[in-house]
Motif scaffolding. Structure first.
Motif, PDB file in Angstrom:
ATOM      1  N   ASP A 672       0.707  -1.235  -0.152  1.00  0.00           N
ATOM      2  CA  ASP A 672       0.093  -0.020  -0.074  1.00  0.00           C
ATOM      3  C   ASP A 672       0.960   1.206   0.023  1.00  0.00           C
ATOM      4  O   ASP A 672       2.175   1.046  -0.061  1.00  0.00           O
ATOM      5  CB  ASP A 672      -0.896   0.250   1.080  1.00  0.00           C
ATOM      6  N   GLY A 673       0.274   2.408   0.299  1.00  0.00           N
ATOM      7  CA  GLY A 673       0.962   3.674  -0.119  1.00  0.00           C
ATOM      8  C   GLY A 673       1.799   3.892   1.406  1.00  0.00           C
ATOM      9  O   GLY A 673       3.192   4.232   1.087  1.00  0.00           O
ATOM     10  N   LEU A 712       0.958   0.776  -7.402  1.00  0.00           N
ATOM     11  CA  LEU A 712       1.165   1.481  -6.205  1.00  0.00           C
ATOM     12  C   LEU A 712       1.571   2.806  -6.195  1.00  0.00           C
ATOM     13  O   LEU A 712       0.961   4.119  -5.683  1.00  0.00           O
ATOM     14  CB  LEU A 712       2.098   1.060  -5.217  1.00  0.00           C
ATOM     15  N   VAL A 713       2.191   3.158  -7.254  1.00  0.00           N
ATOM     16  CA  VAL A 713       2.873   4.548  -7.582  1.00  0.00           C
ATOM     17  C   VAL A 713       1.678   5.451  -8.094  1.00  0.00           C
ATOM     18  O   VAL A 713       1.611   6.696  -7.677  1.00  0.00           O
ATOM     19  CB  VAL A 713       4.080   4.699  -8.512  1.00  0.00           C
ATOM     20  N   ARG A 828      -9.820   3.366   1.117  1.00  0.00           N
ATOM     21  CA  ARG A 828      -8.989   3.063   2.145  1.00  0.00           C
ATOM     22  C   ARG A 828      -7.929   3.906   2.510  1.00  0.00           C
ATOM     23  O   ARG A 828      -7.425   4.451   3.726  1.00  0.00           O
ATOM     24  CB  ARG A 828      -8.319   1.608   2.323  1.00  0.00           C
ATOM     25  N   GLU A 829      -6.890   4.093   1.291  1.00  0.00           N
ATOM     26  CA  GLU A 829      -5.961   4.986   1.392  1.00  0.00           C
ATOM     27  C   GLU A 829      -6.230   6.506   1.739  1.00  0.00           C
ATOM     28  O   GLU A 829      -5.769   7.155   2.429  1.00  0.00           O
ATOM     29  CB  GLU A 829      -5.124   5.029  -0.047  1.00  0.00           C
ATOM     30  N   PHE A 830      -7.408   6.931   0.933  1.00  0.00           N
ATOM     31  CA  PHE A 830      -7.874   8.434   1.331  1.00  0.00           C
ATOM     32  C   PHE A 830      -8.263   8.494   2.783  1.00  0.00           C
ATOM     33  O   PHE A 830      -7.889   9.647   3.200  1.00  0.00           O
ATOM     34  CB  PHE A 830      -9.251   8.565   0.397  1.00  0.00           C
ATOM     35  N   CYS A 831      -9.059   7.461   3.425  1.00  0.00           N
ATOM     36  CA  CYS A 831      -9.548   7.692   4.529  1.00  0.00           C
ATOM     37  C   CYS A 831      -8.329   7.533   5.530  1.00  0.00           C
ATOM     38  O   CYS A 831      -8.257   8.291   6.595  1.00  0.00           O
ATOM     39  CB  CYS A 831     -10.461   6.482   5.104  1.00  0.00           C
ATOM     40  N   LEU A 832      -7.290   6.944   5.412  1.00  0.00           N
ATOM     41  CA  LEU A 832      -6.152   6.841   6.362  1.00  0.00           C
ATOM     42  C   LEU A 832      -5.175   8.155   6.242  1.00  0.00           C
ATOM     43  O   LEU A 832      -4.577   8.541   7.228  1.00  0.00           O
ATOM     44  CB  LEU A 832      -5.129   5.833   6.136  1.00  0.00           C
ATOM     45  N   LYS A 833      -5.210   8.633   4.997  1.00  0.00           N
ATOM     46  CA  LYS A 833      -4.359   9.961   4.696  1.00  0.00           C
ATOM     47  C   LYS A 833      -5.207  11.279   5.186  1.00  0.00           C
ATOM     48  O   LYS A 833      -4.503  12.324   5.558  1.00  0.00           O
ATOM     49  CB  LYS A 833      -4.222  10.290   3.476  1.00  0.00           C
ATOM     50  N   VAL A 992      -6.427  -4.449   0.917  1.00  0.00           N
ATOM     51  CA  VAL A 992      -5.353  -3.485   0.847  1.00  0.00           C
ATOM     52  C   VAL A 992      -4.984  -3.064  -0.632  1.00  0.00           C
ATOM     53  O   VAL A 992      -4.862  -2.064  -0.969  1.00  0.00           O
ATOM     54  CB  VAL A 992      -4.087  -4.001   1.846  1.00  0.00           C
ATOM     55  N   HIS A 993      -4.656  -4.323  -1.532  1.00  0.00           N
ATOM     56  CA  HIS A 993      -4.053  -4.266  -2.633  1.00  0.00           C
ATOM     57  C   HIS A 993      -4.787  -4.769  -3.825  1.00  0.00           C
ATOM     58  O   HIS A 993      -4.954  -4.501  -4.792  1.00  0.00           O
ATOM     59  CB  HIS A 993      -2.637  -4.764  -2.775  1.00  0.00           C
TER      60      HIS A 993
END
Length: 1334
Positions: A672-673, A712-713, A828-833, A992-993
């Motif tokens: 993930d990021g 991922l990038v 998920r990435e948006f919420c975590l950041k 996650v991925h």
């Protein structure tokens, strides 16, 4: 806590931890606890504990958790809370400590916490995995991620518990001792009013309509509030007894984490279950009337004595606790400030500053002349404070407690108040030298003992940070020597301490993103060139830019240098640390090659080596010509400054590009990021190079194999650009509309061509349902945003920031179709950041007609905090020492140091730290390699719990820890638990991925080995497909998968297909290792066995005739030991090498070993050992049970004969003392010999790296890439690439739990035979954080 199968693992974490067993034996002892109405029980305490530590431990136990005001008494005397237990006279093991109840209010929060910890989870007993976990499934159910314990509990204790309406007590009742009145409604439906007084609690006569505070008839006074509830409610008493008798949880599961761990999913029924009646009891944590002085508390903790280990542990724990409290205060302060409850103190609406709770919070940078991005300056200020805080050996230089927090689109920088900055102007005027600014461009000419002392501290710090002393020329032509950037300031506070502030430009500028700027006002020159004029420097700079600054065609090929969205692009300290030795080593090697080679220069005894060293120091830029020491000028290419030498840029930019290539070619597979960011930052690469990473992958010949990195990038670029747009979007939203605005933004982001509903339409629909007319509604700016507008803003930001074009496409579906991204992973990435927490439910993000996310799905927005990481020095040193021993193959020493490190982590941070998680994971791995499967399982379970609580339930490290736990559970015979662990790891990885990731192949290989039935073939085939896609056909992972698939087909009787797959495996092994390698021979033997068995089955079928409708086919099935060995190889617990240079080094190393043995007078039996190793390899090949050969005539008798012959060999124990290089074999090494003797092999003396060691005959000889006692420089040079890749030289002893003598893993880990000499394989490869790589 561990979300998986709490009922399966119960009781394993409550006992004594194996990682700290030795320390517990030395410092802990049991005492008996009695009194306070609790059942007597034993408590394990440590002698170094304070009495208050024992009290806090008691309060966390279920037996006493309802009681909050307790003290301890011993021998009839109340104990001082600050006294150490070991200082109490007469306190010994078995002593009785009595609990003494003090007057006070019951801890309602503790009771509530104890109730919420009662969790029941129904587990699926069916061995078959659910359909959404099968290969190829596209379902991603979120409800399976978190346990059902979040559901509201069926059993209740009370219907209601609230503050009585008769509060507060009137004056005449206060004089009689009434504290407050509590109203309780029991499960039986009865209502009671309870009075709290100094003596305890009693029932009064008040009702809902009548106030009568007198005690009820026959109502005694109870000291504990739960005793009153048990007296009035039988249902409460029965349920409460059940809660007290539940199994104890381990401390690591119940203790609060030092820092908040963000979860992007929350309980699904939060709106219905949120009834915090306990908050109305007046026991909430309220900030004190006087704000704490965070700086004074932190500096006082740092100034604690640290001469002994115990003092250092107490100091580190105090510093961690204060920093943790500081971070919590920053989170509360950010919410309070941004929600509008605090007025700014400076009156500047553009850049407001706030004072709250002892914190100074601002949105701008620390310096007033910063014209670049505020967020970058705040982030770099934190990095600079972290760098100065981590310096060891520099006492007296202090930094302020610092943190940055992002909340609702606003970034705030929070610091403790610096002492001395608030002094009056008169005080500053009377004593400018003794108090105030002592260092910096604006400090003015002054000379004082304090200034000299500060300069000495800064010089030491600059040496540790690789910073060059330079001279700054001010506008009035005054030259100021600096050890830092031009913005940094050093001052003497009112507390007598030296502080350094404004360190956001501590590290050198990144020349790739620093276009030339005009020099205004100031210039920077080197100390040795301080007499040059500014005109000459400017000419040299322009000349260097034109000729020496950049190589030819660099800009056209890479697009660098280029401008960035902000002008504060600095190099990372990891890059500087890696840049220095790499460049120096490369130059030395080149010069030695020009003069005849390394070996000739090293052995000739002339001055060529010294001359090469001096020349390399000069060319690389070392400040000394005899030793290598690099320094960097932090003011080079900074706005408002200029430099005379531009060569630094050419070195740094080339190295950055090389590091990008190395990162893409490494074996790491981020998920993930967060893991991608960590992988890049560990190599010193900033995320502003993400566009360059895309270009590098696009131009690579392995583009298809790097698609997961490309995915991922692209995801990271998309989410970071989206976050910047979201920050601007959410700042203009008022608090009542936050949920609706966030859900509207997410719908616009994930639903193509999403259009907002017409103004007032929802209001009209709701009003019609209620029978009322629609009211007036005004349009808000955020509600007019459309999906197309949002996508254009995101793409524009991505182009401006990362210099990419047309990579994001026209919408989210383009990312899904072209890169294989999942919308769920992006969510998920948006919420975590951003700190957004969603309700736990299944979201349909592909629905084009309905908004997938509504306002009720937004549970909360949490502040996202970045803070200083407080180091645990002693624990980290022990951890690094264990890694060194592990690389040398010394498992016993590594195990001891890991136990010590785990104990020290527990003393400082209660194991709730990421480094403690990595330490426990490595400890479990070493224990497993030593044959201690039960200990490995117990320690690994603790690592899983720590990772979930500290990093997150779906963090990539948590996924890897689950997979390792599955392997260790399988080794202990717990197949069902092992399957559930690996299945959960697969579920988290899919969320996650996605399925197209190399680690999915690892998990599917494990599942194929664990499961039975048709699912085995599905997982093994999917793993083979992924490994072939990512690594190619000629790869060790792919070859192992081919063999496992052939093994499974043999178990099913499909020998023709098995032959096809084993032929592919044999081709790969032959290409990788050669025909004479034991692994290749093993594959050949297994292929012959399959062929013979296929012929046998075909012949039996023909003999049976066509009339026979059913014929039993004899199958070959692997043993559990074989399966375990293969699983160990697949998960990376044990790794193999493919390097020819490693074998060359082993050959040279054996020659050196023979020379040392001959010099010491030992008899060398190299040829004998080689022949025995070769014979042993052949025997194991003939008796290959690990290749699935379990037929009657398939070689099992050979294995039995080999085992019997080995058992007949005499066992010899020899202890040899040697003074070579000052090393003596200690008697402790007999433990390792006994393990070898029990394996049934003889004893033999061998010389390893100049150390005398006794090893089992035929066992792999241990060596070390890091041990340089008996290793020439030439050999070290040969091994350098292997050291970089992390390969470890030396094979540890196989675990005793793997009892099969001829397993597949035994064969592939045996030494290859080259030129008649046994050459060792490679032992385990362990990463820096102790996590097995997939």
């Amino acid at each position: 806590m561990c979300y998986l199968l709490q009922t399966d693992v119960i009781g394993l974490t409550g006992g004594k931890d194996a990682a700290g067993m030795k320390q517990d034996e030395d410092t802990s002892f049991p005492v008996k606890i009695q009194g306070a109405g609790v059942e007597p029980f034993e408590l394990q305490v440590h002698g170094f504990w304070l009495v208050q530590d024992a009290v806090m431990t008691l309060l966390s136990r279920d037996e006493v958790c309802p009681r909050s005001n307790l003290s301890l008494a011993f021998a009839g005397t109340n104990l001082d809370p600050l006294a150490e237990l070991q200082s109490l006279k007469g306190l010994k093991p078995g002593a009785v400590l009595r609990l003494v109840e003090d007057s006070g209010i019951t801890n309602g929060k503790s009771l509530k916490r104890s109730l919420s910890n009662t969790k029941t989870e129904t587990t699926n007993q069916d061995a078959a995995p659910p359909e959404y976990l099968l290969p190829g499934s596209s379902d991603r159910p979120l409800m399976a991620l978190l346990p059902q314990s979040f559901q509201p509990e069926a059993a209740g204790l009370l219907k209601d518990l609230s503050l009585s309406c008769w509060n507060p007590p009137p004056g005449h009742r206060k004089l009689q001792g009434d504290f407050l009145y509590i109203t309780v409604v029991t499960m039986e439906g009865r209502r009671f009013d309870i009075t709290s007084c100094p003596k305890g609690f009693f029932l009064n006569r008040s009702t809902e309509d009548v106030f009568d505070p007198r005690p009820a008839q026959s109502s005694p006074v109870y000291h504990c509030f739960t005793d009153v509830l048990c007296h009035i409610s039988p249902a409460f008493k029965q349920t409460f007894i059940t809660l007290k008798n539940r199994p104890q949880l381990s401390p690591v599961e119940v203790m609060p984490t030092p820092y908040h761990t963000l979860s992007w999913l929350g309980p699904p029924c939060a709106s219905r279950t949120h009834k915090n009646t306990f908050s109305r009891l007046g026991v909430d944590e309220q900030p004190g009337s006087q704000a704490p002085d965070w700086n004074e508390e932190l500096q006082t903790a740092r100034d604690l004595p640290h001469g002994s280990l115990e003092e250092r542990l107490q100091r580190d724990r105090a510093v961690l606790q204060i920093n943790s409290a500081f971070v919590r205060a920053v989170m509360q302060g950010a919410e309070t400030v941004i929600d509008g409850f605090v007025e700014p103190v400076n009156g500047n609406p553009v850049d407001p500053a706030f004072l709250w709770g002892g914190l100074f919070m601002s949105q701008g940078a620390a310096s007033s002349n910063v014209w670049w991005g505020k967020g970058a300056a705040q982030r770099l200020e934190l990095k600079g404070v972290q760098a100065y805080s981590n310096i060891e050996g520099v006492e007296g230089l202090h930094t302020l407690p610092t943190a940055i927090v992002d909340y609702r689109g606003v970034r705030l920088s929070a610091q403790g108040l610096a002492p001395g900055l608030e002094g009056s102007e008169q005080d500053q005027a009377t004593a400018p030298a003794s108090r105030g600014l002592l260092y910096g461009v604006n400090a003015g000419p002054q000379e004082s003992p304090h200034r000299r002392q500060l300069l000495q501290l800064l010089a030491q710090a600059a040496k540790s940070l690789c910073l060059q002393r330079h001279v700054v020329v001010t506008p009035n032509s005054r030259q100021v020597p600096l050890f830092t950037s031009v913005d940094a300031q050093g001052l003497l506070g009112a507390d007598g301490r030296f502080y350094i502030l404004d360190v956001f430009r501590t590290f050198p500028a990144d020349a790739n993103f620093c276009p030339d700027v005009e020099t205004e006002g100031q210039s920077v020159i080197g100390e040795e060139e301080s007499n040059k004029s500014c005109e000459e420097e400017e000419d040299e700079k322009k000349k260097g830019c034109a000729k020496e600054g950049w190589p030819e065609n660099y800009h056209s090929e890479s697009g660098l240098p280029k401008s960035f969205v902000h002008g504060l692009c600095r190099l990372k300290p990891e890059l500087l640390q890696a840049f220095s030795p790499a460049q120096f080593t490369q130059r030395v090697r080149e010069m030695l090659d020009e003069n005849g080679g390394f070996e000739e220069c090293a052995t000739a005894g002339d001055a060529r080596a010294t001359q090469a060293l001096r020349a390399a120091c000069k060319e690389v830029g070392s400040v000394s010509d005899i030793i290598f020491e690099m320094r960097f000028n932090s003011n080079v290419f900074s706005p408002g400054t200029s430099t005379a030498n531009i060569e630094t840029r050419s070195y740094v930019y080339v190295f950055v590009c090389i590091k990008v290539e190395y990162c893409l070619q490494s074996n790491e597979a981020p998920m993930d990021g967060a893991s991608l960011k960590q992988a890049l930052h560990q190599r010193g690469i900033s995320l502003r190079y993400l566009g360059h990473v895309i270009n590098t992958i696009s131009q690579s010949e392995h583009k298809e194999r790097l698609r997961h990195i490309m995915r991922l990038v692209i995801s990271e670029i998309f989410i970071r650009s989206t976050r910047r747009v979201f920050n601007s979007f959410i700042q203009g939203v008022d608090t009542p509309s936050l949920s609706a605005a966030v859900s509207h933004f997410l719908c616009c982001l994930f639903v193509p061509h999403f259009m907002p509903a017409p103004v007032g339409e929802d209001t009209k629909k709701k009003s019609r349902r209620r029978g009322r007319g629609a009211g007036a509604s005004e349009s808000t700016p955020w509600s007019t945003l459309t999906g197309a507008e949002l996508w254009n803003l995101v793409c524009q930001d991505a182009v401006e920031t990362y210099n990419i074009s047309d990579c994001l496409g026209s919408g989210p579906n383009h990312l899904v179709e072209h890169y294989g991204l999942q919308k769920l992973s992006l969510l998920r990435e948006f919420c975590l950041k951003t700190g957004v927490q969603l309700r736990l439910k299944d979201y349909c993000l592909d629905n084009q007609n309905k908004a997938p996310i509504g306002p009720d799905d937004i549970l909360n927005i949490f502040p996202v905090v970045k803070h200083i990481n407080m180091p645990t020095v002693d624990a980290s040193k022990a951890h690094r020492a264990a890694q060194t021993f592990l690389q040398k193959g010394l498992l016993d020493q590594a195990h001891e140091h890991l136990k010590e490190a785990a104990y020290l982590y527990g003393r400082v941070c209660d194991d709730l730290n990421p480094e403690a998680c990595y330490c426990h994971s490595m400890l479990a791995k070493v224990a497993f390699l030593q044959g201690k499967a039960a200990e490995a399982r117990s320690v690994q379970l603790k690592a899983v719990v720590i990772s979930e609580r500290v990093l997150g339930f779906d963090h990539p490290n948590t996924i890897q820890q689950y997979a390792l736990l599955g392997v260790y559970a399988f080794a202990g015979g717990e197949t069902a638990l092992a399957q559930k662990c690996v299945l959960r790891a697969r579920l988290l990885t899919l969320t996650v991925h996605g399925e197209d990731h190399p680690y999915i192949a690892t998990l599917d290989s494990c599942l194929g080995l664990m499961l039975t039935g048709d699912q085995t073939g599905q997982y093994l085939k999917n793993a083979l497909r992924l490994n072939t896609s990512f690594f190619g056909a000629i790869n060790l992972h792919t070859a192992l998968n081919q063999h496992m698939l052939a093994q499974w087909m043999c178990s099913k009787g499909d020998y023709r297909s098995a032959m096809t797959h084993e032929k592919e495996a044999l081709t790969a092994f032959t290409t990788l290792f050669g025909e004479d390698h034991a692994q290749t021979r093993c594959s050949k033997e297994f292929l012959c066995t399959i062929t013979m068995q296929a012929v046998k089955v075909e012949r039996s079928l023909r003999q049976a005739g066509a009339d026979c409708t059913e014929q039993t086919v004899e199958c070959l099935s692997p043993t559990n030991d074989t399966v375990l060995e293969q699983m160990v190889l697949v998960t990376g617990i044990r790794r193999l090498t493919q390097s020819d240079r490693f074998q060359e080094y082993r050959q040279k190393h054996k020659e050196l070993k023979a020379a040392v043995a001959k010099e010491l007078g030992f008899k060398v039996t190299t040829e004998l050992v080689a022949s025995e190793a070769a014979d042993g390899g052949e025997k194991n090949s003939d008796g290959e049970t690990g290749c699935g050969k379990e037929a009657e005539d398939g070689g099992s008798s050979t294995v039995q004969k080999a085992s019997e012959s080995q058992q007949e060999q005499p066992v010899k124990e020899t202890i040899v003392e040697s003074t070579a290089n000052g090393h003596v074999v200690e008697p402790a090494e007999q433990n390792h010999l006994e393990d070898s003797d029990r394996a049934g092999s003889g004893a033999e003396v061998s010389i390893v790296n100049g150390e005398t060691e006794v090893r089992a005959k035929g066992e792999e000889t241990k060596s070390s890439t890091a041990n340089g006692e008996v290793k020439s420089d030439a050999a070290a040079d040969v091994m350098k690439p292997e050291e970089v890749n992390g390969d470890i030289n030396g094979t540890p002893t196989s675990p005793s739990v793997l009892k099969s003598k001829g397993t597949w893993a035994d064969i592939v880990s045996k030494a290859p035979v080259a030129n008649g000499t046994a050459v060792n394989g490679v032992a385990d490869k362990v990463t820096a954080n102790g996590v097995a790589e997939g």
